[in-house]
Design a protein around this motif. Structure first.
Motif: not given
Length: 114
Positions: A44-57, A67-72, A89-98
């Motif tokens: 199943q698809r699983e969470l790797v990392a998320t980040i809010t616009n405020g920088g909460n990870t 792994f480190t998630i960041s955003r501009d 770690d081999t997988a298809v990695y998907y970006c998600r926007y919410y």
């Protein structure tokens, strides 16, 4: 509508690094959450990392410390720096926007050879 374009996947040896990027465009709101999920064959698809616009990870336990998630926010782009990669770690990695709705990118393949 929100469009997500991912890049940066590829083939790497165990212990190596890759950096994924995901650029969002369209009806983007300043308040949102972006992140990365992955799906390995037969799993199943699983969470790797998320980040809010405020920088909460938030990270999956399996990738913490590697792994480190960041955003501009100015570029509406989220990044995933992946170090010390493992074959699992081999997988298809998907970006998600919410924000009110969920949007997915097309996915990018990451393959880690042993």
């Amino acid at each position: 509508q929100v469009q997500l374009v991912e890049s940066g996947g590829g083939l790497v040896q165990a212990g190596g690094s890759l950096r994924l990027s995901c650029a969002a465009s369209g009806s983007i709101f300043s308040i949102n959450s972006m992140g990365w999920y992955r799906q390995a064959p037969g799993k199943q698809r699983e969470l790797v990392a998320t980040i809010t616009n405020g920088g909460n990870t938030n990270y999956a336990d399996s990738v913490k410390g590697r792994f480190t998630i960041s955003r501009d926010n100015a570029k509406s782009t989220v990044y995933l720096q992946m170090n010390s990669l493992k074959p699992e770690d081999t997988a298809v990695y998907y970006c998600r926007y919410y924000f009110r709705s969920v949007y997915w990118g097309q996915g990018t393949q990451v393959t880690v050879s042993s």
